[in-house]
Design an enzyme around this catalytic site. Structure first.
Site, PDB file in Angstrom:
ATOM      1  N   LYS A 151      -0.914  35.591  49.260  1.00 47.45           N
ATOM      2  CA  LYS A 151       0.402  35.167  48.410  1.00 47.45           C
ATOM      3  C   LYS A 151       0.101  33.684  47.988  1.00 47.45           C
ATOM      4  O   LYS A 151       0.500  33.474  46.746  1.00 47.45           O
ATOM      5  CB  LYS A 151       1.805  35.123  49.584  1.00 47.45           C
ATOM      6  CG  LYS A 151       1.759  35.978  50.194  1.00 47.45           C
ATOM      7  CD  LYS A 151       2.545  35.999  50.587  1.00 47.45           C
ATOM      8  CE  LYS A 151       3.243  37.749  51.945  1.00 47.45           C
ATOM      9  NZ  LYS A 151       4.027  37.577  53.139  1.00 47.45           N
ATOM     10  N   THR A 172      -1.558  36.952  56.009  1.00 51.61           N
ATOM     11  CA  THR A 172      -1.118  37.555  54.772  1.00 51.61           C
ATOM     12  C   THR A 172      -0.423  35.794  53.375  1.00 51.61           C
ATOM     13  O   THR A 172      -0.458  36.380  52.353  1.00 51.61           O
ATOM     14  CB  THR A 172      -0.039  38.337  54.339  1.00 51.61           C
ATOM     15  OG1 THR A 172       1.273  38.089  55.062  1.00 51.61           O
ATOM     16  CG2 THR A 172      -0.123  40.154  55.222  1.00 51.61           C
ATOM     17  N   HIS A 212      -3.251  43.750  65.720  1.00 51.65           N
ATOM     18  CA  HIS A 212      -2.781  41.989  64.445  1.00 51.65           C
ATOM     19  C   HIS A 212      -3.298  41.094  65.161  1.00 51.65           C
ATOM     20  O   HIS A 212      -3.281  39.784  65.020  1.00 51.65           O
ATOM     21  CB  HIS A 212      -1.702  42.238  64.467  1.00 51.65           C
ATOM     22  CG  HIS A 212      -0.881  43.199  63.379  1.00 51.65           C
ATOM     23  ND1 HIS A 212      -1.775  43.078  62.294  1.00 51.65           N
ATOM     24  CD2 HIS A 212      -0.845  44.906  63.917  1.00 51.65           C
ATOM     25  CE1 HIS A 212      -0.243  43.803  60.845  1.00 51.65           C
ATOM     26  NE2 HIS A 212      -0.447  45.298  62.006  1.00 51.65           N
ATOM     27  N   LYS A 229      -1.819  29.023  65.309  1.00 50.47           N
ATOM     28  CA  LYS A 229      -1.619  28.404  64.115  1.00 50.47           C
ATOM     29  C   LYS A 229      -1.177  26.371  64.005  1.00 50.47           C
ATOM     30  O   LYS A 229      -1.666  26.434  62.571  1.00 50.47           O
ATOM     31  CB  LYS A 229      -0.154  28.488  63.657  1.00 50.47           C
ATOM     32  CG  LYS A 229       0.204  30.195  63.677  1.00 50.47           C
ATOM     33  CD  LYS A 229       1.388  30.625  63.031  1.00 50.47           C
ATOM     34  CE  LYS A 229       1.607  32.204  63.358  1.00 50.47           C
ATOM     35  NZ  LYS A 229       0.173  33.551  62.428  1.00 50.47           N
ATOM     36  N   LYS A 287       5.101  29.514  58.108  1.00 54.69           N
ATOM     37  CA  LYS A 287       4.653  31.025  59.082  1.00 54.69           C
ATOM     38  C   LYS A 287       5.183  30.165  60.408  1.00 54.69           C
ATOM     39  O   LYS A 287       5.625  29.715  61.045  1.00 54.69           O
ATOM     40  CB  LYS A 287       2.879  30.680  59.053  1.00 54.69           C
ATOM     41  CG  LYS A 287       2.195  29.071  59.602  1.00 54.69           C
ATOM     42  CD  LYS A 287       1.184  29.241  59.936  1.00 54.69           C
ATOM     43  CE  LYS A 287       0.010  29.285  58.396  1.00 54.69           C
ATOM     44  NZ  LYS A 287      -0.805  31.040  57.783  1.00 54.69           N
ATOM     45  N   ARG A 288       5.330  30.894  61.386  1.00 51.40           N
ATOM     46  CA  ARG A 288       5.646  31.427  62.669  1.00 51.40           C
ATOM     47  C   ARG A 288       4.818  30.029  63.287  1.00 51.40           C
ATOM     48  O   ARG A 288       4.102  29.504  63.632  1.00 51.40           O
ATOM     49  CB  ARG A 288       5.337  32.373  63.124  1.00 51.40           C
ATOM     50  CG  ARG A 288       5.785  32.271  64.908  1.00 51.40           C
ATOM     51  CD  ARG A 288       5.560  34.324  65.684  1.00 51.40           C
ATOM     52  NE  ARG A 288       4.718  34.599  65.251  1.00 51.40           N
ATOM     53  CZ  ARG A 288       3.655  34.577  65.952  1.00 51.40           C
ATOM     54  NH1 ARG A 288       3.566  33.921  67.041  1.00 51.40           N
ATOM     55  NH2 ARG A 288       2.016  35.023  65.644  1.00 51.40           N
TER      56      ARG A 288
END
Length: 1524
Positions: free
Chosen positions: A828, A824, A449, A718, A712-713
Site C-alpha cells: 500500500k 501488505t 501466513h 516487526k 502495523k501490529r
C-alpha cells in the site's frame, strides 16, 4: 392514506422488492464490456441506468387499490435468459442518476427506515439514511448475482477467515457503483458533506492486522473480477479492542462499532444452524457414530454486501453470530432470584462472538477461542452443504462436491473445517470414510501466513476431547492415516529417520503411536529423568522456530548431552509429562490439496524449513501466491489527488482494473511537471495527517517535515523497538550538536507509529509505552523543535491508514529477515509513492525487485544468515556496536522519565534464556539501520531525486494488486472462472417500465426484455357518467369568470385580508346585497357601557367562561344584554391579567433552572476531555512545562486568577485576555477548578497551547492549605438544616406572588443557586493564602470577556487599599445588578440596620485588582467568616445566600474605586444593553442568569463572547457547542 407515485427518474431504480432479485434502488445496466455489445474494449458501467425512485405523497384518495406480486407466479415460458442477446443501443432508455433522486432516496430512509428521532437530520442520522440508500442499490445486484450463480450452478469459492478488516464501507461502495459525485451532490442539497457523513461510520471491528485486511482485499477483487465466491467470518460484537494511550502506555476498552447497529448488514433469521459442544459419542449397532448431549447453540447469519468495481457482481460476506434458544432461559430459576444462573446458557452462547482473539492465558480463554474456531467452521460448512444440496435437487452426487465447492482456510484458525466436513459427510450424510476423505482433501486448501510459533497453532488434546469429542476421533484417524503414509514412504529400515519423520509430521504431538504401529519403533529402556531437552522444548505451545532444532549449535548440543548424562548419576527427579497437543498446521497440510505461502521468500521458507518433510512427501501441494492489495481502496478512493495525476499521465482510468498501466509512469519520472504535481498531492495529504495528529494526540507537526511511518501490529519481530531506538540515537546526536549543526545534518522528520499490542503481550505493551515516553520528551524539547517529532497514533485502524498511507514519504518494514510472511502494508505504501526502508523479508524482496534497488533503502541481515547469527550470540561471540550500547545507556539515564526500561532492554541483552539474547537481532542490525537512515536524510535533501524515487515506487507497484493474486488462486487452487451477469438475462429485471392503462384501472410494473409483470396495481373504479361530467363543465364555465371578476374588484378594496371562503363570503355578501354596517354607533354604545362598569365591583362567585368563543356562545344562548356582556368581558380580562403575571413568574422559574443546569454541549466537552486526559499522554503534559515553572511565582508578570468549573468559559476568558493584550508574553493565568473538572480542564489547556502566555491549572484538591480547619464555612454550610430546605425544598413555596415584583423574585431565585455554597465561589476570599508568593493579582469571574489590554491595571496605585473595583452606584443602567447596600441586605434585621448604611455604594465582583500584600495585613478573611456564620445563625434573614453581601462587609474600608469603563456589568440581565456601550468596555461581564453559553442568553450580546470560541476545535465541534 399513503399513496405510491412512481417516476422514471434520471438517477436509478426504485422498484418494489419482490422475492427474487428485485429490491429498491440499484445501478444496473450493461455488463462489463460497456454499451457496445458483448465483447471488446474496457468495460464501462456508468451510472446512467434506469432507476425507479419511490416518492411518497400523503393525501386523501377516494380510489382504492390492491397490490399483487406476480414475479414468482406462472408466466409465459421464456427462452433461456442466459443466452439472450443484448438489446441494440436504441432499444432501451437509460437515465443518468441525479442528485435529486438520490436525495429523495436518502430522505425516504431518514423518514421511513428510522433509527433516530424525526426532529433533526444530523450527521449520524444522515449517515444511516445514506448507507441504507446505497444498500438499496446493492441489494438488487446482490440478489441477482446469487440468483444467477444458483441457476448456472457454478463452482464457488468460500473464503474462511477469523478476520475481515473491512474499514468504512460508504465511500468504497459509492465509488464502486460510480455514484460518488451523485451522492456528494445529493448530500449537499440536504445540507451535508459526503466526506463528513462518511466519517460518521465506525470501522467494522472484525479484524486486527494484515490477515484481516488481506481477506477484505480478496473479497473486493473477487467481486470486481466477477468470481463466484463467499466470505465467511464471525460477527464480533466488541472486536479486538479499542486502544487508548495513557501515561502507562496502552489500555484496552471494548469496541462500540455495533452500538448504533450496522446499516450494511442484513440479518438472515431463516439461515440458522445448530452448533454443538461437549457431550459424548455413541456407536450404534451398525457402527454409525452419534454425537449426543452437551451444549447446543445456534449460529445466525448476517450478510454484508461486497460490491465489485464497475460491475454488477455483488458478493456476500456472511458473518455468524451466536445465540441460544429462548427455551434455554430458565424462567423459574430467574423468578427465584437467581438471575445470572437463569441466563447462563444465553450468555455462554452469545459470548462466543463477543471478542476477537480473547485472551487465552486461562483455560476458559482457550476454550472460548476453540469454540469460536469451531463455530466458524461448522456454521459455514453446514451453509455450504445446504447450498450444494439445494442446487443438486433430489439427486445429490457427493462425489461432485469438490467440483462445486472450494474452501480456502485463511491461516490455521479454520483448521477444524477438515474434521467437521468429515463428520458431516460420514455421520450425517452417511458416506464412507474413504469417500469423505477423498472429498475433503479435494475441497479444502490452506494458506500459511507466518512461521511464528503462536500462529502455527497447537491445541490441547485434552481440551479438544472434552469440547469436540467426535472431532478428536476423526483427527486420530487422520493421524493414523498419515502414519501409515509416512511408514509406506520411508519404510522401517532406518528407525531413526522414521522416528524423526513421525516426530515432525504427526498431527498429534506427544501421543503414543496407535496400536497398529505400537511395535514399529523399539526404544531402549531409559531413565525417567533422561528426557531430551529437544522433546521438552517442543512441548511449549509458543516455542521458538524449528530452525533451531534443525541446525543445533556444534558443541552446545554436546554440552547439553553431557549435562543430562551427569544428571543420571544424581537422585532422579520427576519430569513433568509433556502435554498432548494437536498440531493444526500439520492437519491443514494433510487434509488439504494445496498449501501456499504469501510471498516468494516466505513460500521457500515454508518448503525448506517449516513443512520440509511434507514438501518432500507431497511437493505438488506447495505453491506461492504473493499477496496483493486492492488498488480501488488503496489508491483510487483513499488518494484522489494522486489518482487524478495517474489518470492524467497514463491517459485513462484503466489502471484501476489493470495496474500494469502504472508502469507507464516510469517514462515520466523525471518530468518536472509531473514531479511538481506529485509533490503537491503529497503535501495535501500531509496536511490532512497533520490535522489528524492534532485531533488524536494534540501535537502540532509541520507538513514540511518528512513523514516517516511505521504502522502495523506491535510485535517484537516487526521491530518497532529498532525504530524507536534509532530515533533515540537521532535525538541523542541532535542534543550533542549546536542548532546550526543539527539543521545542516538532519532533515526535519515526523516519526509516526501506529498499531495495537495484544492485550496479554507484555513486551509489546512495553514497546508502546516506551514510544510514547520518548515522544513526550522529544516533542516538548525546545532545542529540537520541528526537527524531530515522535507520534503514536492511538487506535490505528483502516480509516486511519487511509489517511496516513497517502501522506507517507518513508515507511519502515524492518522485521527480522525470514520472519515476516509477506506483509501488505508495504504494498500500500509503495502504491502511494512512499519509499520503503526495510530488510529482505516477506514481500520486500519482490517490491525491491519491481521498484528498483535504487528506490529502496535496504539494511540488515539476510534470512539465510539468521540461524548462524543466533548461534553466534548463544556462543557469546556477538560484539555489540558502541552506538547501540550508548543508546541503551542514554535510555537508562532517565531522560525519558522515571519509568524503568530494564525489562524492555533486558530482552536485548545476555546470550541465552527465555525473553533474552536479542532473539530478533535488534542489536545486530542497529548499526546497519542507523547508517541507512543517514542515507535517507541525504536523499530527502535532494527533492528532485526523492520525487523520482516516489514515482518509481508507484510505477513498480503494479504487480501487487490483489486482482493478480485472486486470478492466481482461482486458476491454480480453486479452479473457478469469472461469471458475468449478462444484460439480457437476469439483469433484464433491472430495466423496468411503468404501464398505466387508459382506464386508469390497471398499473403494471414490468421489465422490457422478458414479458413478466413484476407487480400489478388494480385500482377500483368509481363510475362517473359522461352526462354528469358534461353538465359540471358547463356550469363551471358560466360561473367561474363571474366569480373571478368580483373577487378581483373586492381584493383591491382589502378583501384580500381574508384567509378563508367563509371570511370572503361575509365580506362580499353585504356588498353584493347593498347592505352597509354602521359600526360606529355600536362602538360608541359599547364604550359608554364599559365606562359605567369600570366604577362598579365585580360580583363575587361570578362564573366566567374559559375562552372568548365560549363567551360568545353563552351570549347567544342566554341573550346577554350589553351591560352583562361588558361585565363578563371585564371580569375575564382581569382574570387573564392575573394568569399572565403568574406565567411571568413561571418563566423566571424556568430561566432559573435553565441557568442552573449544565448545557449538554459543555457537559459533553468536559466528558470528552476527561476521557482524553486518561487516554492521551499529551493531554496530561505538565502545565506549565518544567522550565517555565519559576514564572508561576515571578512577581514581574501579570497574574490572572480564574476560578471555574466551566472549561469552555475558561477558554474564552484566557483567549480574550491574550488576544486583547499588548504584552501576552507577560500573562500568567492561574486556573482553579474542582476535582471532577480538573482532568478535562487540564487536557484542554494541554492540547490547546496559549503561547506566549502561560497557564497553570490546579484543582482545589491540590491545595494543601484548603482544609476544613482553614475553611470553616464549608462545615457551617453543610450542617445548616435551613440551607438544605432552601435548596431542596419548593422554590415557589416561599414566594408571595401577589406582592413580589418580578425583579425581586429574580434576585431571590438567583440567590438560591447551589453555586453559592460551592468552595469555588468562595475561593477569592483565600487568595493571600493560596498564592503566598504573589503580591498583586487580578481575579476574574468565568462569565467575563476581556476586550482591551489590561496591563495598565497593574500600574494603578490602590493607595494601600486591598480591592480595586468598579462602584455600581455610579452606573446609569437600569438593570445593572444592584447599586447600594439596601439592594443586598435586609435592613429590617436589627443587626444589619445597626451596622450598615443602606445608601452606601456597592461595588462589582468579577474583575477585581487585589493587593495581596496589603490584604495580608488585614482581617478581611476573618470578617468574611464571621458575617457568613452570623447569617446562617439567623436563618438567612440578613441576606439571601451569596458571596457578594459578606464581601461588601468584609472589604468595607478597603475598596479603591476604578474607572467604570474597566468593567461593564449586567450583560446577563439587561436586554436593552447598547451594543455601542459594550464595545467601549475593557471587560464585559455576563453576570446574571442569561449566560452567553446558555440558550436563554441574549442573541445580540452573545457574539461578543462566541467570537473567542474556537468552533473549528474538534472537541467543540463534536459536542455541537455551535448549536447552542
Amino acid at each position: 392514506m399513503a399513496t405510491w407515485r412512481y417516476y422514471a427518474m434520471p438517477s436509478g431504480t426504485e422498484a418494489v422488492s419482490g422475492c427474487n432479485a428485485v429490491a429498491r434502488f440499484a445501478d444496473f445496466g450493461r455488463g462489463r464490456n460497456g454499451g457496445g455489445g458483448a465483447c471488446g474494449g474496457r468495460r464501462e458501467i456508468k451510472a446512467d441506468r434506469l432507476m425507479l425512485m419511490r416518492k411518497w405523497q400523503l393525501r386523501p384518495m377516494k380510489r382504492s387499490f390492491s397490490v399483487r406480486n406476480v414475479s414468482s407466479e406462472h408466466q409465459q415460458k421464456v427462452k433461456d435468459p442466459l443466452t439472450q442477446q443484448e438489446e441494440s443501443p436504441g432499444s432501451s432508455h437509460h437515465f443518468p442518476p441525479d442528485a435529486s433522486s438520490i436525495a429523495s432516496s436518502i430522505q425516504y430512509h431518514a423518514e421511513f427506515t428510522p433509527l433516530f428521532s424525526p426532529e433533526k437530520f444530523e450527521p449520524p442520522k444522515a449517515f444511516f439514511a445514506t448507507a441504507q440508500s446505497i444498500r438499496d442499490a446493492l441489494i438488487i445486484n446482490w440478489n441477482a448475482t446469487y440468483d444467477y450463480y444458483e441457476r448456472m450452478n457454478v463452482k464457488q469459492a468460500y473464503y474462511l477467515s477469523m478476520e475481515f478488516l473491512q474499514g468504512r464501507a460508504l465511500l468504497n461502495a459509492v465509488g464502486n457503483l460510480g455514484l460518488t459525485g451523485a451522492y456528494a451532490d445529493a448530500l449537499s442539497k440536504l445540507g451535508h458533506n459526503l466526506e463528513n457523513i462518511a466519517a460518521q461510520e465506525p470501522d467494522a471491528a472484525l479484524g486486527n492486522g494484515g490477515l484481516g485486511r488481506l481477506a477484505s482485499c480478496f473479497l473486493d477483487s473477487l467481486a470486481t473480477l466477477n468470481y463466484p465466491a463467499w466470505g465467511y467470518g464471525l460477527r464480533y460484537k466488541y472486536g479486538l479492542f479499542k486502544q487508548r494511550i495513557t501515561k502507562d502506555g496502552q489500555d484496552e476498552v471494548a469496541e462500540d462499532w455495533l452500538e448504533m447497529s450496522n446499516p450494511w448488514e442484513i440479518v438472515r433469521n431463516d439461515v440458522t444452524y445448530p452448533i454443538k459442544f461437549y457431550g459424548k459419542v455413541l456407536t450404534d449397532s451398525d457402527g454409525k457414530k452419534h454425537w449426543i448431549g452437551g451444549e447446543d447453540i445456534k449460529a445466525v447469519a448476517y450478510d454484508v454486501p461486497i460490491p465489485g468495481y464497475e460491475t454488477k457482481t455483488t458478493i456476500s460476506l456472511r458473518l455468524w453470530s451466536t445465540k441460544a434458544p429462548a427455551g434455554d432461559f430458565d424462567l423459574s430459576v430467574f423468578n427465584s432470584g437467581k438471575h445470572t444462573q437463569a441466563a447462563e446458557a444465553l450468555y455462554n452462547a452469545e459470548k462466543i462472538c463477543y471478542v476477537l482473539y480473547p485472551g487465552d492465558e486461562s483455560l476458559e480463554g482457550k476454550t472460548l477461542r476453540l469454540k469460536q474456531q469451531y463455530t466458524l467452521c461448522s456454521a459455514s460448512l453446514q451453509d455450504i452443504i445446504a447450498r450444494f444440496e439445494r442446487r443438486s435437487g433430489t439427486k445429490i452426487k457427493w462425489e461432485e462436491f469438490p467440483e462445486k465447492v472450494a474452501v480456502q482456510m485463511n491461516d490455521t484458525h479454520p483448521t477444524l473445517c477438515i474434521p467437521e466436513l468429515m463428520r458431516i459427510l460420514i455421520d450425517v450424510k452417511g458416506l464412507s470414510w474413504k469417500e469423505a476423505w477423498n472429498i475433503t482433501q479435494r475441497t479444502v486448501a490452506y494458506t500459511n501466513h507466518t512461521v511464528l510459533p503462536e500462529a502455527l497453532e497447537k491445541w490441547s488434546l485434552e481440551l479438544m476431547q472434552k469440547l469436540l469429542p467426535r472431532h478428536v476421533e476423526i483427527i486420530e484417524m487422520i493421524d493414523e492415516e498419515l502414519i501409515r503414509t509416512i511408514v509406506s514412504e520411508c519404510g522401517t529400515a532406518d528407525s531413526n529417520l522414521l522416528e524423526k519423520k513421525l516426530k515432525q509430521m504427526r498431527i498429534l504431538e506427544n501421543v503414543e503411536l496407535p496400536a497398529a504401529f505400537s511395535g514399529l519403533l523399539v526404544k531402549p529402556k531409559a531413565s525417567p529423568v533422561a528426557v531430551s531437552t529437544d522433546e521438552l522444548g517442543e512441548s511449549e505451545e509458543e516455542e521458538e522456530d524449528t530452525e533451531q532444532e534443525l541446525e543445533p549449535a556444534d558443541g552446545k548440543s554436546k554440552s547439553v548431552k553431557e549435562g543430562i548424562q551427569g544428571k543420571k548419576k544424581k537422585i532422579p527427579e520427576p519430569v513433568p509429562e509433556p502435554p498432548k497437543l494437536v498440531r493444526m498446521a500439520n492437519l491443514c497440510v494433510v487434509g488439504g490439496h494445496a498449501v501456499n505461502g504469501v510471498a516468494a521468500i516466505h513460500s521457500e521458507i515454508v518448503k525448506d524449513e517449516v513443512f520440509n518433510d511434507f514438501f518432500q512427501l507431497w511437493p505438488e501441494k506447495f505453491q506461492n501466491k504473493t499477496n496483493g492489495v486492492t488498488p480501488r481502496r488503496w489508491i483510487r478512493f483513499c488518494n484522489p489527488d494522486l489518482s487524478k495525476i495517474i489518470t492524467s499521465w497514463t491517459g485513462s482510468e484503466d489502471w484501476v482494473l489493470n495496474t500494469e498501466k502504472l508502469s507507464e509512469l516510469r517514462k515520466f519520472a523525471d518530468d518536472e511537471d509531473l514531479q511538481a504535481q506529485w509533490r503537491t498531492a503529497k503535501r495535501n495529504n500531509k496536511l490532512k495527517v497533520a490535522s489528524l495528529i492534532k485531533e488524536k494526540t494534540g501535537y502540532i507537526v509541520s507538513p514540511d517535515s518528512m513523514f516517516d511511518i511505521q504502522v502495523k501490529r506491535i510485535h517484537e519481530y516487526k521491530r518497532q523497538l529498532l525504530n524507536i531506538l534509532g530515533i533515540v540515537y537521532r535525538y541523542k546526536m541532535m542534543k550533542e550538536m549546536s542548532a546550526s549543526e543539527r539543521k545542516e545534518k538532519f532533515v526535519p522528520r515526523v516519526c509516526i507509529f501506529g498499531g495495537k499490542a495484544f492485550a496479554t503481550y507484555v513486551q509489546a505493551k512495553r514497546i508502546v509505552k516506551f514510544i510514547t515516553d520518548v515522544g513526550a520528551t522529544v516533542n516538548h524539547d525546545p532545542d529540537i523543535g520541528d526537527l524531530l517529532k515522535v507520534i503514536f497514533v492511538p487506535d490505528y485502524n483502516v480509516s486511519v491508514a487511509e489517511l496516513l498511507i497517502p501522506a507517507s514519504e518513508l515507511s519502515q518494514h524492518i522485521s527480522t529477515a525470514g520472519m515476516e510472511a509477506s506483509g501488505t502494508s508495504n504494498m500500500k505504501f509503495a502504491m502511494n509513492g512512499c519509499i520503503l526502508i526495510g530488510t529482505l523479508d516477506g514481500a520486500n524482496v519482490e517490491i525491491r525487485e519491481e521498484v528498483g534497488e535504487d528506490n529502496f533503502f535496504l539494511f540488515g541481515a539476510r534470512a539465510n544468515e539468521i540461524a548462524g547469527l543466533r548461534r553466534e550470540r548463544a556462543e557469546g561471540k556477538f560484539v555489540p556496536d558502541p552506538r547501540f550500547e550508548e543508546v541503551k545507556k542514554f535510555v537508562r539515564s532517565g531522560v525519558f522519565g522515571s519509568s524503568s526500561y530494564d525489562e524492555l532492554l533486558g530482552a536485548l541483552e545476555g546470550n541465552e534464556g527465555f525473553g533474552r539474547a536479542d532473539y530478533f537481532l535488534v542489536g545486530k542490525d542497529f548499526p546497519s539501520y542507523v547508517d541507512c537512515q543517514a542515507e535517507v536524510d541525504e536523499a530527502y535533501k535532494d527533492q528532485k531525486r526523492w520525487t523520482r524515487m516516489s514515482i518509481m515506487n508507484t510505477a513498480g507497484s503494479y504487480n501487487f494488486s490483489s486482482d493478480r493474486t485472486i486470478h492466481e488462486y482461482a486458476r491454480d487452487i480453486w479452479n473457478i472462472k469469472p461469471v458475468e451477469l449478462p444484460d439480457g438475462g437476469w439483469a433484464a429485471y433491472t430495466r423496468m417500465q411503468l404501464h398505466v392503462s387508459l382506464s386508469m384501472r390497471i398499473i403494471s410494473i414490468s421489465n422490457n426484455n422478458v414479458f413478466v409483470d413484476l407487480m400489478k396495481i388494480t385500482v377500483a373504479a368509481t363510475h362517473i357518467s359522461y352526462r354528469t361530467l358534461f353538465r359540471t363543465i358547463l356550469i363551471l364555465a358560466f360561473f367561474l369568470p363571474f366569480i373571478f371578476i368580483l373577487t378581483a374588484l373586492f381584493t383591491l378594496e382589502g378583501v384580500d385580508k381574508c384567509s378563508s371562503f367563509d371570511c370572503l363570503g361575509r365580506r362580499l355578501g353585504p356588498r353584493l346585497l347593498g347592505r352597509v354596517d354602521d359600526s360606529g354607533r355600536l362602538v360608541r354604545e359599547l364604550h359608554k357601557t364599559l365606562n359605567q362598569l369600570n366604577r362598579d365591583a365585580i360580583p363575587e362567585g361570578l362564573k366566567l367562561p374559559d375562552s372568548f368563543s365560549q363567551l360568545v356562545s353563552e351570549m347567544n344562548n342566554n341573550q346577554y344584554d350589553a351591560k352583562t356582556f361588558a361585565l363578563m368581558l371585564r371580569a375575564m380580562v382581569e382574570k387573564f391579567e392575573r394568569e399572565i403575571r403568574e406565567s411571568k413568574f413561571s418563566e423566571l422559574m424556568n430561566k432559573h433552572f435553565a441557568a442552573s443546569s449544565i448545557p449538554r454541549g459543555i457537559h459533553c466537552l468536559s466528558l470528552r476531555l476527561t476521557n482524553e486526559y486518561s487516554s492521551n499522554a499529551h493531554a496530561r503534559r505538565q502545565l506549565p512545562t518544567p522550565e517555565l515553572l519559576p514564572v508561576v511565582s515571578n512577581k514581574s508578570y501579570h497574574h490572572f486568577i480564574l476560578s471555574t468549573d466551566n472549561i469552555l468559559a475558561a477558554s474564552v476568558v484566557v483567549t480574550s485576555a491574550i488576544e486583547s493584550s499588548l504584552q501576552p508574553d507577560k500573562i500568567v493565568f492561574h486556573i482553579i477548578t474542582d476535582k471532577k473538572t480538573y482532568a478535562g480542564m487540564h487536557a484542554w489547556f494541554a492540547l490547546n497551547h496559549v503561547s506566549p502566555a502561560i497557564v497553570e491549572v490546579k484543582g482545589v484538591h491540590q491545595f494543601d492549605w484548603l482544609t476544613r480547619e482553614n475553611v470553616p464555612l464549608l462545615d457551617d454550610v453543610e450542617n445548616h438544616k435551613h440551607i438544605k430546605n432552601f435548596y431542596h425544598g419548593s422554590h415557589i413555596a416561599e414566594a408571595n406572588l401577589s406582592v413580589t415584583t418580578t425583579r425581586k423574585f429574580a434576585f431571590m431565585l438567583q440567590a438560591r443557586s447551589p453555586k453559592y455554597i460551592s468552595l469555588l465561589n468562595h475561593l477569592r476570599i483565600y487568595l493571600p493564602e493560596l498564592f503566598p508568593d504573589l503580591d498583586k493579582v487580578i481575579f476574574l469571574d468565568d462569565d467575563v470577556v476581556i476586550q482591551k489590554d489590561l496591563s495598565p491595571l497593574w500600574e494603578i496605585d490602590l493607595h494601600g487599599k486591598v480591592n480595586g473595583a468598579v462602584e455600581t452606584c455610579r452606573g446609569e443602567g437600569e438593570w445593572v445588578m444592584s447599586k447600594r447596600f439596601k439592594n443586598y441586605f435586609n435592613f429590617s434585621h436589627p443587626i444589619i440596620a445597626k451596622q450598615l448604611d443602606p445608601e452606601e455604594c456597592a461595588w462589582g465582583y468579577g474583575m477585581n485588582i487585589f493587593d495581596l500584600r496589603a490584604w495580608r495585613k488585614t482581617n478581611i478573611t476573618e470578617t468574611y467568616h464571621y458575617w457568613f456564620k452570623e447569617n446562617l445563625m439567623s436563618n438567612l434573614t440578613m441576606w439571601k445566600l451569596g458571596t457578594l453581601p459578606p464581601s461588601l462587609i468584609a472589604f468595607k474600608g478597603h475598596i479603591h474605586p476604578i474607572d467604570s469603563s474597566w468593567h461593564m456589568l449586567g450583560l446577563g440581565y439587561q436586554r436593552k444593553t447598547k451594543v455601542e456601550d459594550v464595545k467601549k468596555a475593557a471587560v464585559i461581564h455576563y453576570n446574571g442568569q442569561l449566560k452567553p453559553w446558555l440558550p436563554i442568553g441574549f442573541d445580540h450580546l452573545r457574539p461578543f463572547w462566541t467570537k473567542y470560541v474556537n468552533y473549528s476545535n474538534d472537541f467543540v465541534r463534536n459536542c455541537h457547542i455551535l448549536e447552542l
